[in-house]
Scaffold this active site. Structure first.
Site, PDB file in Angstrom:
ATOM      1  N   GLU A  11       0.819  -1.226   0.000  1.00 16.13           N
ATOM      2  CA  GLU A  11       0.000   0.000   0.000  1.00 16.13           C
ATOM      3  C   GLU A  11       0.846   1.266   0.000  1.00 16.13           C
ATOM      4  OE1 GLU A  11      -2.798  -0.293  -0.830  1.00 16.13           O
ATOM      5  OE2 GLU A  11      -3.964  -1.808   0.238  1.00 16.13           O
TER       6      GLU A  11
ATOM      7  N   HIS B 204      -2.800   2.436   8.455  1.00 15.55           N
ATOM      8  CA  HIS B 204      -3.828   1.690   7.728  1.00 15.55           C
ATOM      9  C   HIS B 204      -4.023   0.357   8.427  1.00 15.55           C
ATOM     10  CE1 HIS B 204      -6.096  -0.441   4.743  1.00 15.55           C
ATOM     11  NE2 HIS B 204      -5.111  -1.283   4.489  1.00 15.55           N
TER      12      HIS B 204
ATOM     13  N   HIS C 172      -7.252  -3.024   9.219  1.00 15.67           N
ATOM     14  CA  HIS C 172      -8.528  -3.648   8.859  1.00 15.67           C
ATOM     15  C   HIS C 172      -9.332  -3.928  10.134  1.00 15.67           C
ATOM     16  CE1 HIS C 172      -6.575  -5.531   4.939  1.00 15.67           C
ATOM     17  NE2 HIS C 172      -6.441  -4.219   5.003  1.00 15.67           N
TER      18      HIS C 172
ATOM     19  N   TYR D 100     -20.308  12.968  19.328  1.00 13.25           N
ATOM     20  CA  TYR D 100     -19.472  14.158  19.093  1.00 13.25           C
ATOM     21  C   TYR D 100     -18.011  13.839  18.774  1.00 13.25           C
ATOM     22  CZ  TYR D 100     -17.447  13.987  23.835  1.00 13.25           C
ATOM     23  OH  TYR D 100     -16.756  13.617  24.959  1.00 13.25           O
TER      24      TYR D 100
ATOM     25  N   HIS E  82     -12.508  -3.124   2.360  1.00 15.76           N
ATOM     26  CA  HIS E  82     -11.077  -3.186   2.641  1.00 15.76           C
ATOM     27  C   HIS E  82     -10.761  -2.866   4.112  1.00 15.76           C
ATOM     28  CE1 HIS E  82      -6.810  -2.014   1.020  1.00 15.76           C
ATOM     29  NE2 HIS E  82      -6.770  -2.531   2.227  1.00 15.76           N
TER      30      HIS E  82
ATOM     31  N   TYR F 138      -7.082  18.192  21.907  1.00 14.07           N
ATOM     32  CA  TYR F 138      -7.340  17.150  22.895  1.00 14.07           C
ATOM     33  C   TYR F 138      -6.572  15.855  22.549  1.00 14.07           C
ATOM     34  CZ  TYR F 138      -9.817  13.672  25.652  1.00 14.07           C
ATOM     35  OH  TYR F 138     -10.097  12.652  26.510  1.00 14.07           O
TER      36      TYR F 138
END
Ligand code: 13P
Length: 215
Positions: free
Chosen positions: A77, A96, A98, A117, A159, A212
């Site tokens: 990737e 990345h 899954h 939120y 994916h 935050y």
């Protein structure tokens, strides 16, 4: 050229984050990959190396022109990692993975709406779902960069998901938050279509939440 201490530390932090990602339950096996901006390019995980066996020397440096050392084996990737870091000056780390619930929603082609939120931590009122394209392709990369416009996370149809941030700790923190939102949304859908927060409220929280959590 010998590796500087800064580069070695960055390589080790990528390996630590990979192991943490699996320990946190947001990834399994070697299906995730991580990159970190470094000089005129990025450091990225090698393809298909179990995280427990990964050593700093296996992390691949790839220039922004896509060049890398002969014999190196960057993640399959690498293209979307490189394109995201090139397109986004505000991003230094790309995670990345899954994660199960985020991937369930991605399989269903659903974006995450403003059910809670905390979605504002991902930069806006939705976490978009990028259309499907074969892994590792320029097409998938283009979809991912577009889905991340004005955002720090997106889903990838059939994916998984991508979380990005100014630091690796922030991107990993956000990846966990995205999976939590996906679990919550999945739970809501068992009951019915959930009520949503307004755009104004998400914008208010987005500004409030910017500083935050992890730096
Ligand atoms: P790599 O092991 O090549 O990083 O890729 C795993 C994967 O599943 C990509 O989506």
């Amino acid at each position: 050229m010998p590796m500087t201490e800064d580069e070695r530390n960055k390589r080790q932090s990528i390996i630590d984050a990979c192991r943490r990602m699996n320990a946190l339950g947001i990834n399994q096996g070697t299906s995730g990959n991580i990159s970190l901006r470094h000089g005129e390019g990025m450091l990225i995980t090698p393809t298909s190396v179990p995280y427990d066996e990964m050593v700093p020397e296996q992390i691949v440096f790839m220039g922004f022109d896509g060049a890398f050392a002969a014999g190196a084996k960057p993640s399959s990737e690498w293209r979307f990692h490189l394109d995201i870091l090139r397109a986004r000056g505000d991003v230094n780390a790309v995670v990345h993975a899954h994660p199960t619930y985020a991937t369930v929603l991605a399989i269903m082609g659903r974006e995450i709406p403003p059910i809670h939120y905390m979605i504002a931590a991902a930069g806006g009122e939705t976490i978009r779902c990028a259309p499907y394209a074969t892994y590792g392709t320029a097409e998938l990369s283009a979809h991912a960069v577009k889905a991340l416009e004005g955002r720090f996370a997106c889903l990838l149809a059939h994916h998984g998901m991508i979380a990005v941030g100014p630091s690796l700790s922030r991107a990993l923190w956000l990846a966990v938050e995205v999976e939590t939102l996906a679990r919550q949304y999945h739970g809501c859908l068992q009951v019915g279509e959930p009520p949503l927060l307004s755009s104004e409220e998400i914008e208010r929280v987005r500004q409030k939440i910017a500083g935050y959590g992890h730096a």
